[in-house]
Design a protein around this motif. Structure first.
Motif, PDB file in Angstrom:
ATOM      1  N   LEU A 171       0.531  -1.490  -0.273  1.00  0.00           N
ATOM      2  CA  LEU A 171      -0.143  -0.294  -0.501  1.00  0.00           C
ATOM      3  C   LEU A 171       0.982   1.399   0.255  1.00  0.00           C
ATOM      4  O   LEU A 171       0.625   2.786  -0.747  1.00  0.00           O
ATOM      5  CB  LEU A 171      -1.291   0.485   0.875  1.00  0.00           C
ATOM      6  CG  LEU A 171      -1.674   1.167   1.154  1.00  0.00           C
ATOM      7  CD1 LEU A 171      -2.815   1.395   0.417  1.00  0.00           C
ATOM      8  CD2 LEU A 171      -2.666   0.727   3.107  1.00  0.00           C
ATOM      9  N   GLU A 172       1.960   1.152   0.530  1.00  0.00           N
ATOM     10  CA  GLU A 172       3.000   2.285   0.262  1.00  0.00           C
ATOM     11  C   GLU A 172       3.390   2.500  -0.986  1.00  0.00           C
ATOM     12  O   GLU A 172       3.525   3.868  -1.055  1.00  0.00           O
ATOM     13  CB  GLU A 172       4.385   2.011   1.617  1.00  0.00           C
ATOM     14  CG  GLU A 172       5.101   2.718   1.872  1.00  0.00           C
ATOM     15  CD  GLU A 172       6.259   2.422   3.311  1.00  0.00           C
ATOM     16  OE1 GLU A 172       6.428   2.866   3.545  1.00  0.00           O
ATOM     17  OE2 GLU A 172       6.900   2.219   2.873  1.00  0.00           O
ATOM     18  N   ASP A 173       3.486   2.145  -1.846  1.00  0.00           N
ATOM     19  CA  ASP A 173       4.415   2.036  -2.695  1.00  0.00           C
ATOM     20  C   ASP A 173       2.549   2.851  -3.375  1.00  0.00           C
ATOM     21  O   ASP A 173       2.771   3.722  -4.354  1.00  0.00           O
ATOM     22  CB  ASP A 173       4.537   0.712  -3.812  1.00  0.00           C
ATOM     23  CG  ASP A 173       5.780   0.083  -3.262  1.00  0.00           C
ATOM     24  OD1 ASP A 173       6.162   1.197  -2.185  1.00  0.00           O
ATOM     25  OD2 ASP A 173       6.437  -0.872  -2.993  1.00  0.00           O
ATOM     26  N   LEU A 186       9.141  -0.908   6.199  1.00  0.00           N
ATOM     27  CA  LEU A 186       8.115  -1.106   6.025  1.00  0.00           C
ATOM     28  C   LEU A 186       7.802  -2.371   7.012  1.00  0.00           C
ATOM     29  O   LEU A 186       6.949  -2.575   7.723  1.00  0.00           O
ATOM     30  CB  LEU A 186       7.872  -1.278   4.974  1.00  0.00           C
ATOM     31  CG  LEU A 186       6.048  -1.885   4.995  1.00  0.00           C
ATOM     32  CD1 LEU A 186       5.123  -1.091   5.114  1.00  0.00           C
ATOM     33  CD2 LEU A 186       5.452  -2.266   3.296  1.00  0.00           C
ATOM     34  N   ARG A 187       8.483  -3.081   6.278  1.00  0.00           N
ATOM     35  CA  ARG A 187       8.605  -4.515   7.596  1.00  0.00           C
ATOM     36  C   ARG A 187       9.122  -4.162   8.429  1.00  0.00           C
ATOM     37  O   ARG A 187       7.868  -5.010  10.402  1.00  0.00           O
ATOM     38  CB  ARG A 187       9.262  -6.408   7.069  1.00  0.00           C
ATOM     39  CG  ARG A 187       8.794  -6.527   5.093  1.00  0.00           C
ATOM     40  CD  ARG A 187       9.643  -7.916   5.342  1.00  0.00           C
ATOM     41  NE  ARG A 187       9.325  -7.659   3.698  1.00  0.00           N
ATOM     42  CZ  ARG A 187       8.693  -8.260   3.155  1.00  0.00           C
ATOM     43  NH1 ARG A 187       7.430  -8.942   3.174  1.00  0.00           N
ATOM     44  NH2 ARG A 187       8.668  -8.552   1.759  1.00  0.00           N
ATOM     45  N   ALA A 188       9.829  -3.324   9.340  1.00  0.00           N
ATOM     46  CA  ALA A 188       9.863  -3.532  10.527  1.00  0.00           C
ATOM     47  C   ALA A 188       9.646  -2.525  10.642  1.00  0.00           C
ATOM     48  O   ALA A 188       8.663  -2.931  12.869  1.00  0.00           O
ATOM     49  CB  ALA A 188      11.821  -2.652  10.454  1.00  0.00           C
ATOM     50  N   ARG A 189       9.049  -1.523  10.365  1.00  0.00           N
ATOM     51  CA  ARG A 189       7.869  -0.439  10.842  1.00  0.00           C
ATOM     52  C   ARG A 189       5.998  -1.121  11.820  1.00  0.00           C
ATOM     53  O   ARG A 189       5.542  -0.618  12.449  1.00  0.00           O
ATOM     54  CB  ARG A 189       7.618   0.876  10.054  1.00  0.00           C
ATOM     55  CG  ARG A 189       8.581   1.875  10.459  1.00  0.00           C
ATOM     56  CD  ARG A 189       8.126   3.173   9.540  1.00  0.00           C
ATOM     57  NE  ARG A 189       8.619   2.267   8.197  1.00  0.00           N
ATOM     58  CZ  ARG A 189       8.295   2.740   7.371  1.00  0.00           C
ATOM     59  NH1 ARG A 189       6.658   2.838   7.292  1.00  0.00           N
ATOM     60  NH2 ARG A 189       8.266   2.501   6.028  1.00  0.00           N
ATOM     61  N   ALA A 200       0.140  -5.795   4.980  1.00  0.00           N
ATOM     62  CA  ALA A 200       0.984  -6.302   4.723  1.00  0.00           C
ATOM     63  C   ALA A 200       1.527  -6.838   2.754  1.00  0.00           C
ATOM     64  O   ALA A 200       0.459  -5.976   1.229  1.00  0.00           O
ATOM     65  CB  ALA A 200      -1.078  -8.000   4.182  1.00  0.00           C
ATOM     66  N   THR A 201       2.361  -7.282   2.607  1.00  0.00           N
ATOM     67  CA  THR A 201       2.702  -7.513   1.105  1.00  0.00           C
ATOM     68  C   THR A 201       2.414  -7.823   0.161  1.00  0.00           C
ATOM     69  O   THR A 201       1.440  -8.821   0.010  1.00  0.00           O
ATOM     70  CB  THR A 201       4.078  -7.446   0.639  1.00  0.00           C
ATOM     71  OG1 THR A 201       4.191  -8.688   0.847  1.00  0.00           O
ATOM     72  CG2 THR A 201       4.638  -5.989   1.890  1.00  0.00           C
TER      73      THR A 201
END
Lengths: 521, 129
Positions: free
Chosen positions: A105-107, A461-464, A499-500
């Motif tokens: 979603l960030e992308d 992203l995965r860390a946050r 979720a990616t």
């Protein structure tokens, strides 16, 4: 209309040609879906673009909108098209090369930063993971404050032509069709201005089919989607008005015009015959066109400008609703900004200088074009009957029927080029090189930096994000996939928590399994 | 009579545009070669294993996605590792001139760019096998 006095338009509309096919705007719409066509509104100039990173693609979109383009069309990179994250080992060397990477979603939010999704219509070329990408788009729009009822655009979402031609598939045909039907159902209920599917002949033609095969397989795919939506409990007039189509504009000028006409006429007849549609919008085939990428040559690339202009003219004379014109450098690389601008200018010259858009279906009544239209319609009907006899498009695909028909046609074409029977200017005739120094061509080169930037962003992203919540929603998604509920709800829940794409597609693969093609030559 | 040349036509990487690979496979077959087509999305490991099992003389790689610089050197390296350097590699696809020269320097027999005539592809494969 620029360039033409009103009385001339009137004279053409009153001509004898009206006797041959019903006039534009009347069933079966062979001559056009509107009575006035482009006199009311020009086609949408929609150039497909995306490359490198979401940030760079966002900048290109803003540039294109500033140049007078009136809709966006997103090209995703190959990992995204295959449901893989940018940091997946299989993505190495492919990130950002053929389009924009969108792994989360960030992308998606970055891709449309500063572009109001309630106002700009957006077409997205995505198929196997279309439901997931669309979920990201819906959440990104919601975060911008755009009402779902205002969203307009098109999701390509045509999985059948992936098995037939483009080959970007993830899951077996039946669970894939369930996902497509989920998006159609969701769009019907929530986003009335969004086309949940663009039934595509473009890629079928690019894979080497004939015009008749492009027409036939595309319309038969359309019937397959309609059958599944009806099976789901939707009424034909609820969803068919939002079906959109996508065709190729190839070199054979009159055949292409006839193909667009035949597509409209045949679709209207088929939908009325098979589903007894009452709403005339269900019968009107609306389509996007792209000029033929496979017709572009690597040798003497400036010739491609001319090819594209002629193909675009055929699309306009054939009554397209929107158009992408290819850039001259696309046989070599993704288009440079200058080449992409020239491609857009090509459409603008056709629209504003030539007068060809002044009358609907100017070739209506031409003996040649009318006959070609009838012939293509008859050939398409034969193919459709054959596929019906096989039990529909899915059994036909499982038997590799359309795949082999296309492979045969493309080999026959290549042999004609080889023998010189088919001329490709600058390739098998008139090969003398134009001096490269006099006509230089700067091509776009995507380095490995895009991939590295994406990998770093995903790690952050995965860390946050809330890892436990992501894991839980992926379990919920799998549970839902095992049952029969519409998956758009669980998908939006998952992508909202970041979720990616890869995680979601992998979760679905655990339930649906993977599809590999029988490698027939 | 010499036994027919065995060729592996392989499609590595993520892109599914197999028109070229299929046309080449048919052309080589029509020229009397034995052609094994791997199908889509083969990793370099899968391709080299298939080449070993099928005992081919030539591997033809079709790549249109721009990932050739990541994929082709891996195939060459695996062939060296497995002592299969006698297996020749040709590449076809959208490969810029400078990349083509570099891949040929690394050991690819020939990089065929768009518009390469089928006849010359058949000839070069027959000559190197």
């Amino acid at each position: 209309m620029p360039g033409l006095p009103g009385d001339r338009i009137f004279a053409v509309l009153k001509s004898d040609s009206d006797a041959i096919n019903p006039p534009p705007g009347t069933f079966p719409y062979t001559r056009g879906i509107h009575a006035t066509m482009y006199q009311g509104r020009l086609w949408t100039m929609r150039q497909f673009s995306g490359f490198s990173t979401p940030e760079e693609t966002n900048a290109r979109y803003r540039y294109l909108l500033a140049q007078g383009q009136n809709g966006l069309s997103v090209a995703f990179d190959l990992p995204t098209l295959m449901g893989l994250d940018s940091d997946d080992p299989l993505s190495e060397g492919e990130v950002g090369k053929c389009g924009a990477p969108v792994s989360s979603l960030e992308d998606m939010e970055t891709l449309f930063a500063g572009i109001p999704l309630g106002d700009v219509s957006v077409s997205m070329t995505i198929n196997s993971p279309a439901a997931v990408i669309w979920a990201m788009y819906l959440v990104a729009a919601e975060k911008q404050g755009a009402e779902p009822s205002r969203l307009s655009g098109t999701l390509q979402n045509d999985i059948l032509k992936e098995y037939i031609a483009q080959k970007e598939f993830l899951y077996p045909p039946r669970p894939s069709m369930r996902l497509v039907t989920d998006t159609i159902e969701y769009a019907t209920r929530n986003t009335p201005r969004f086309n949940p599917i663009s039934i595509s002949g473009y890629h079928i033609r690019e894979a080497g089919s004939t015009a008749a095969q492009e027409l036939a397989f595309t319309l038969r795919d359309g019937l397959e989607y309609a059958d599944w939506a009806i099976e789901r409990g939707l009424g034909i007039d609820e969803f068919a008005p939002r079906f959109s189509f996508f065709f190729n504009a190839h070199n054979d000028f009159f055949e292409e015009i006839a193909k667009f006409r035949a597509a409209r006429g045949l679709w209207a007849l088929l939908v009325r015959e098979r589903y007894d549609a009452k709403d005339e919008r269900s019968l009107k085939l609306r389509f996007h066109t792209q000029t033929a990428g496979c017709s572009l040559s690597w040798q003497q690339p400036y010739n491609n400008v001319v090819r594209t202009a002629v193909q675009a003219m055929a699309a306009v004379l054939g009554g397209t609703q929107s158009l992408h014109t290819n850039s001259l450098d696309e046989a070599l690389a993704l288009p440079s900004e200058a080449a992409a601008t020239l491609a857009l200018r090509t459409q603008q010259v056709i629209a504003f200088e030539t007068g060809v858009a002044a009358v609907p279906d100017p070739f209506g009544g031409s003996h040649y074009v009318e006959r070609l239209t009838d012939e293509l319609e008859a050939q398409a009907r034969d193919y459709i009957a054959k596929i019906d006899a096989m039990g529909g498009m899915i059994p036909a695909i499982e038997q590799s029927y359309p795949q082999l028909e296309i492979a045969q046609a493309s080999y026959a074409f290549q042999k004609k080029v080889e023998s010189g029977e088919s001329v490709v200017v600058g390739v098998n005739r008139f090969q003398n090189q134009i001096d490269k120094a006099e006509m230089p061509l700067e091509t776009l080169r995507i380095g490995e930096e895009a991939g590295r930037a994406q990998v770093a962003k995903l790690a952050s992203l995965r860390a946050r994000r809330d890892g436990a919540a992501v894991a839980k929603c992926l379990e919920d998604l799998k549970e839902a996939a095992r049952g029969k509920v519409n998956l758009m709800g669980p998908l939006t829940n998952a992508v909202r928590l970041y979720a990616t794409l890869g995680e979601v597609c992998f979760a679905l693969r655990e339930v649906f399994g993977a599809w590999t093609e029988r490698p027939v030559i | 009579m010499k036994p027919p040349i065995r060729v592996l036509v392989a499609k590595p990487g993520l892109d599914g545009h197999d028109r070229g690979a299929r046309v080449i496979a048919r052309a080589l077959r029509d020229a009397g070669m034995e052609v094994i087509y791997t199908g889509l999305r083969q990793t370099p490991e899968m391709i080299v294993n298939a080449a070993l099992q099928e005992d081919v003389r030539v591997i033809g790689l079709s790549i249109l996605s721009g990932a050739h610089n990541a994929i082709v050197p891996k195939v060459l390296e695996l062939l060296r590792e497995k002592e299969m350097s006698d297996v020749k590699v040709v590449v076809g696809g959208i490969i810029p001139d400078e990349d083509a020269r570099e891949l040929e320097r690394q050991g690819v027999v020939k990089v065929f760019q768009p518009g390469a005539p089928l006849e010359s592809i058949v000839k070069i494969i027959a000559a190197c096998a």
